[in-house]
Write a protein that holds these residues in place. Structure first.
Motif, PDB file in Angstrom:
ATOM      1  N   GLU A  81     -42.849-118.825  22.847  1.00  0.00           N
ATOM      2  CA  GLU A  81     -42.520-117.598  23.574  1.00  0.00           C
ATOM      3  C   GLU A  81     -41.548-117.932  24.698  1.00  0.00           C
ATOM      4  O   GLU A  81     -41.506-119.060  25.197  1.00  0.00           O
ATOM      5  N   GLU A  82     -40.793-116.929  25.142  1.00  0.00           N
ATOM      6  CA  GLU A  82     -39.738-117.174  26.118  1.00  0.00           C
ATOM      7  C   GLU A  82     -40.305-117.688  27.442  1.00  0.00           C
ATOM      8  O   GLU A  82     -39.703-118.548  28.086  1.00  0.00           O
ATOM      9  N   THR A  83     -41.487-117.201  27.843  1.00  0.00           N
ATOM     10  CA  THR A  83     -42.073-117.662  29.115  1.00  0.00           C
ATOM     11  C   THR A  83     -42.391-119.157  29.052  1.00  0.00           C
ATOM     12  O   THR A  83     -42.183-119.884  30.017  1.00  0.00           O
ATOM     13  N   VAL A  84     -42.888-119.611  27.879  1.00  0.00           N
ATOM     14  CA  VAL A  84     -43.184-121.035  27.704  1.00  0.00           C
ATOM     15  C   VAL A  84     -41.887-121.838  27.716  1.00  0.00           C
ATOM     16  O   VAL A  84     -41.795-122.894  28.349  1.00  0.00           O
ATOM     17  N   ALA A  85     -40.863-121.316  27.018  1.00  0.00           N
ATOM     18  CA  ALA A  85     -39.582-122.029  26.947  1.00  0.00           C
ATOM     19  C   ALA A  85     -38.934-122.148  28.330  1.00  0.00           C
ATOM     20  O   ALA A  85     -38.382-123.204  28.672  1.00  0.00           O
ATOM     21  N   VAL A  86     -39.012-121.100  29.133  1.00  0.00           N
ATOM     22  CA  VAL A  86     -38.409-121.131  30.475  1.00  0.00           C
ATOM     23  C   VAL A  86     -39.098-122.181  31.342  1.00  0.00           C
ATOM     24  O   VAL A  86     -38.445-122.972  32.030  1.00  0.00           O
ATOM     25  N   ALA A  87     -40.442-122.194  31.316  1.00  0.00           N
ATOM     26  CA  ALA A  87     -41.183-123.179  32.106  1.00  0.00           C
ATOM     27  C   ALA A  87     -40.861-124.594  31.645  1.00  0.00           C
ATOM     28  O   ALA A  87     -40.737-125.518  32.460  1.00  0.00           O
ATOM     29  N   PHE A  88     -40.698-124.763  30.340  1.00  0.00           N
ATOM     30  CA  PHE A  88     -40.404-126.084  29.787  1.00  0.00           C
ATOM     31  C   PHE A  88     -39.008-126.544  30.209  1.00  0.00           C
ATOM     32  O   PHE A  88     -38.803-127.698  30.566  1.00  0.00           O
ATOM     33  N   ARG A  89     -38.045-125.614  30.195  1.00  0.00           N
ATOM     34  CA  ARG A  89     -36.680-125.961  30.628  1.00  0.00           C
ATOM     35  C   ARG A  89     -36.667-126.357  32.095  1.00  0.00           C
ATOM     36  O   ARG A  89     -35.899-127.235  32.504  1.00  0.00           O
ATOM     37  N   ASP A  90     -37.495-125.701  32.886  1.00  0.00           N
ATOM     38  CA  ASP A  90     -37.588-126.067  34.303  1.00  0.00           C
ATOM     39  C   ASP A  90     -38.078-127.511  34.440  1.00  0.00           C
ATOM     40  O   ASP A  90     -37.581-128.267  35.282  1.00  0.00           O
ATOM     41  N   LYS A  91     -39.046-127.882  33.599  1.00  0.00           N
ATOM     42  CA  LYS A  91     -39.561-129.254  33.633  1.00  0.00           C
ATOM     43  C   LYS A  91     -38.468-130.255  33.269  1.00  0.00           C
ATOM     44  O   LYS A  91     -38.306-131.282  33.945  1.00  0.00           O
ATOM     45  N   ILE A  92     -37.702-129.961  32.205  1.00  0.00           N
ATOM     46  CA  ILE A  92     -36.621-130.853  31.793  1.00  0.00           C
ATOM     47  C   ILE A  92     -35.570-130.974  32.895  1.00  0.00           C
ATOM     48  O   ILE A  92     -35.057-132.063  33.178  1.00  0.00           O
ATOM     49  N   ALA A  93     -35.248-129.835  33.534  1.00  0.00           N
ATOM     50  CA  ALA A  93     -34.246-129.844  34.599  1.00  0.00           C
ATOM     51  C   ALA A  93     -34.704-130.697  35.776  1.00  0.00           C
ATOM     52  O   ALA A  93     -33.907-131.442  36.368  1.00  0.00           O
ATOM     53  N   MET A  94     -36.001-130.599  36.116  1.00  0.00           N
ATOM     54  CA  MET A  94     -36.527-131.400  37.223  1.00  0.00           C
ATOM     55  C   MET A  94     -36.462-132.886  36.888  1.00  0.00           C
ATOM     56  O   MET A  94     -36.130-133.713  37.739  1.00  0.00           O
ATOM     57  N   GLN A  95     -36.769-133.239  35.623  1.00  0.00           N
ATOM     58  CA  GLN A  95     -36.703-134.643  35.223  1.00  0.00           C
ATOM     59  C   GLN A  95     -35.260-135.159  35.265  1.00  0.00           C
ATOM     60  O   GLN A  95     -35.012-136.276  35.706  1.00  0.00           O
ATOM     61  N   ALA A  96     -34.306-134.318  34.824  1.00  0.00           N
ATOM     62  CA  ALA A  96     -32.897-134.723  34.847  1.00  0.00           C
ATOM     63  C   ALA A  96     -32.415-134.906  36.275  1.00  0.00           C
ATOM     64  O   ALA A  96     -31.668-135.850  36.590  1.00  0.00           O
ATOM     65  N   GLU A  97     -32.859-134.013  37.166  1.00  0.00           N
ATOM     66  CA  GLU A  97     -32.470-134.121  38.578  1.00  0.00           C
ATOM     67  C   GLU A  97     -33.020-135.411  39.188  1.00  0.00           C
ATOM     68  O   GLU A  97     -32.327-136.104  39.945  1.00  0.00           O
TER      69      GLU A  97
END
Length: 748
Positions: free
Chosen positions: A409-425
């Motif tokens: 679901e989009e809510t799960v995907a958005v939260a997951f992308r936030d996690k990936i972005a934090m790891q990349a940062e």
């Protein structure tokens, strides 16, 4: 009489084929099917139960039971006779259902007036789909012919289910497959997070024609397919690189035995005469054999399941023309999904993959080792992923938690992308530390090394800021080949590794095979506990030829450069002395042959067994360096198999008992003035790494991606202050130091 029964069966299957082809909703098809089956078999009841979820069966259609019970009656897996059939994958045939063990009376169905019961599983190649049941008023046991005929019908229902014939919306019949979000909880084999699209390693064969129009033509197709299969297997067995008594040859001999089995062919011929197509007959026998073998107590028989699956899949691809290359294009950001995969196959995909999800596998498997080398997340034990996923499906892989989100679901995907972005940062922040030392505020410096095993790892040496390679796994070059590598090949490889290291030290661990790492061309050992069996240095000392050849390749590769050799899984000083003696003999031999010698040679051991922590001081004095193999040492210390999900997370590295063992090893090495390192998963976890540093371990070796986070934490705190925190916590009698250490770090 038999011809009439065959004709009746074919007529029923032709009716099912017409229902499949006709327009209409899933529920309408199910209702027609139950009516036709009851009519054909002369029973008062026919019911179809399908899985609503992995643990729940739902009555989806019936002829003869109360209509209002449809989609209302549900059973848990194993509950009642229907649940028993679903769990075991075997039929139940009884003249008196209420007297059967596990019988459950369901008053809403009105089935109490039908004592005779015959239930067969609806299953497809290991995937449980439901149960087909017929019942009658007269108390009788159904004949073998009736049972066999119903199993053939169940096979067609399985294919119809797979093709989506019974699926509609959430409230109409069963939910549409491959459409709704699904979360699968597996196990972590390699940490990290990735978002992408599914790429199936071996796309499933789709049997689009489960019913054969002409049995004679289908029999000809089957015989031609089996003959092609036999020729393929015979050719493979005759190939030059498959000779000998290696595992490949043994597997192919098993294939040949199955392929030439008359009983296997005879059962498929009978299925075709009853109305199945050739490929449906193959799949029916595969599904039923799979159900039998999965229940077998003998591990050898369970292992043959893979042989049978491989053979059946080969035959299905011959009959359908559906090869592994289906013409589909690999999507962008592919996430590989497979039941299991070998190291060579995974390496062929290379760095194109963003992640891997397996139904099987283990944390120490070849695939896990390669995934670590490629620095991509890997989740194992992801049940049903190959049957649920389609090529191109969106998928999220959380290697940190062992979770897979399919069609999220989009809510799960958005939260997951936030996690990936934090790891990349965070990784970007760590990049600024690349050329800075891992020095605590107290002035103590820790050397950070990386683990490697492939040439693909070596670019990470520069980018990660590692000071060298603390562990180079030489066995990977043996695992990805179908034959023993030649000495010249190994020497060339080791030379390139040293070239790419650009003067940084590389600790070459000699061949660590056995346990979960069995070479394709090595005869498997039937050992009750392989992790504690014939492996690593034990194999090397018993098979001197391979050890000597590898040492010769290392000596020739170094040619005027320093050489670091490390012997694995040493449990006794005598093993180290013997291995050391073999190395010295090879150095002498190479020198006599006029080879250029290493400018310096350092010889060490991996301390992976508690016994070596209690070795005499002479052992430590003999070593030029010692490396703690944390993964094995912890599993033997706690008697907790790291491949066993029930126990491997039960014991904490920061347990006082385990830290006391590490402290004793540190003291032994300090007294002998021998450098000590810690190598393993825990070395790459910042809190554990900092704790090891506080205990006095001054070199840590980890995967390249962990160097930044570990260095970041070390540079922010005083290692000396943490040592005092540890001493105070132990003085208070605490048995685990994770809480006081994390609380102290929070205050920092």
């Amino acid at each position: 009489m038999q011809d009439r029964k065959d004709s009746d069966s074919r007529k029923l299957l032709q009716r099912l084929k017409e229902i499949l082809a006709a327009p209409g909703g899933g529920q309408d098809r199910l209702d027609q099917i139950t009516h036709h089956i009851a009519d054909s078999m002369g029973t008062q009841v026919c019911s179809i139960y399908l899985f609503r979820d992995p643990e729940t069966l739902e009555l989806c259609a019936t002829e003869g039971l109360r209509p209002e019970s449809v989609h209302q009656t549900r059973l848990r897996l194993g509950e009642g006779l229907v649940g028993r059939v679903a769990r075991s994958g075997r039929h139940v045939n009884t003249a008196d259902a209420p007297s059967e063990p596990g019988f459950r009376f369901m008053p809403e169905t009105g089935e109490e007036v039908f004592p005779s019961f015959l239930g067969v599983p609806i299953q497809r190649v290991g995937e449980r789909l439901g149960v087909l049941v017929v019942q009658s008023r007269e108390s009788r046991q159904f004949s073998e012919d009736e049972l066999y005929g119903l199993e053939v019908v169940a096979m067609v229902l399985a294919e119809m289910t797979e093709l989506g014939a019974f699926q509609g919306g959430q409230s109409d019949s069963m939910p549409q497959a491959h459409r709704f979000p699904l979360m699968i909880r597996g196990a972590t084999a390699q940490e990290g997070a990735a978002e992408g699209r599914v790429w199936l390693h071996e796309p499933r064969v789709v049997v689009s024609n489960p019913v054969g129009d002409d049995p004679d033509k289908e029999l000809v197709r089957l015989h031609e397919g089996v003959e092609r299969l036999r020729q393929t297997v015979d050719s493979m067995l005759a190939a030059n690189d498959m000779t000998g008594d290696g595992e490949h040859a043994a597997v192919l001999e098993t294939y040949r035995m199955f392929a030439h089995s008359r009983s296997w062919l005879k059962r498929m011929e009978e299925d075709i005469r009853l109305g199945l197509s050739a490929e449906a007959a193959v799949e029916k026998e595969q599904s039923q054999a799979r159900a039998r073998l999965e229940m077998a107590a003998d591990p050898y028989l369970r292992d043959r399941l893979h042989d049978l699956d491989d053979l059946s899949n080969r035959l299905l691809r011959i009959l359908t023309g559906q090869g592994s290359d289906t013409g589909a294009e690999m999507p962008q950001n592919p996430i590989l999904v497979a039941r299991n995969i070998g190291p060579a196959e995974l390496l062929e995909y290379g760095r194109k993959l963003k992640g891997v999800v397996l139904e099987e596998g283990s944390v120490g498997s070849h695939a896990a080792i390669v995934a670590r080398a490629l620095a991509i997340p890997l989740v194992i034990h992801a049940a049903r992923i190959t049957s649920e996923a389609l090529n191109g499906d969106p998928i999220l892989v959380d290697g940190d938690q062992g979770l897979v989100h399919l069609r999220p679901e989009e809510t799960v995907a958005v939260a997951f992308r936030d996690k990936i972005a934090m790891q990349a940062e965070a990784q970007n922040r760590y990049a600024s530390l690349r050329n800075l030392p891992a020095t605590g505020t107290c002035g103590t410096t820790i050397q950070l090394y990386m683990n490697a095993g492939l040439m693909a790892d070596l670019p990470s040496l520069e980018g990660s800021g590692a000071e060298g390679v603390g562990l180079f796994r030489t066995e990977l070059q043996f695992l990805i080949r179908s034959h023993v590598p030649r000495r010249a090949e190994l020497a060339a490889l080791y030379r390139r590794v040293m070239d790419n290291a650009k003067g940084r030290p590389v600790m070459f661990r000699t061949l660590d095979i056995g346990s979960d790492k069995v070479l394709p061309y090595m005869k498997p050992q039937d050992e009750p506990n392989p992790a504690m069996g014939w492996r690593a240095i034990r194999v090397g000392l018993d098979k001197r030829g391979v050890l000597r050849m590898q040492l010769q390749a290392l000596i020739r590769a170094s040619a005027g450069r320093p050489l670091h050799v490390m012997f694995p899984f040493v449990a006794d000083i005598g093993e180290y002395e013997e291995a050391y003696r073999v190395l010295m003999q090879e150095l002498s031999r190479e020198q006599k042959l006029g080879r250029e010698m290493p400018s310096d040679i350092r010889v060490g051991a991996m301390l992976e067994t508690p016994s070596l922590a209690f070795a005499p001081r002479r052992f430590f004095e003999m070593c030029d360096f010692v490396s703690i193999g944390g993964n094995d040492l912890k599993q033997f210390f706690f008697a907790a198999d790291r491949e066993n999900e029930r126990v491997r997370r039960r014991y904490d590295t920061l347990n006082v008992s385990f830290l006391s063992l590490l402290r004793q090893i540190v003291q032994c090495c300090e007294e002998a003035r021998v450098p000590l390192s810690f190598c393993g998963e825990d070395a790459g976890r910042p809190i554990e790494a900092l704790t090891f540093a506080a205990l006095g371990i001054r070199r840590l070796s980890m995967r390249p991606a962990s160097i930044g986070p570990v260095k970041h934490l070390i540079r922010r705190v005083s290692i000396g202050d943490l040592r005092r925190v540890i001493d105070e916590a132990e003085a208070q009698g605490l048995t685990n130091l994770r809480r006081p250490i994390t609380e102290w770090l929070a205050r920092q």
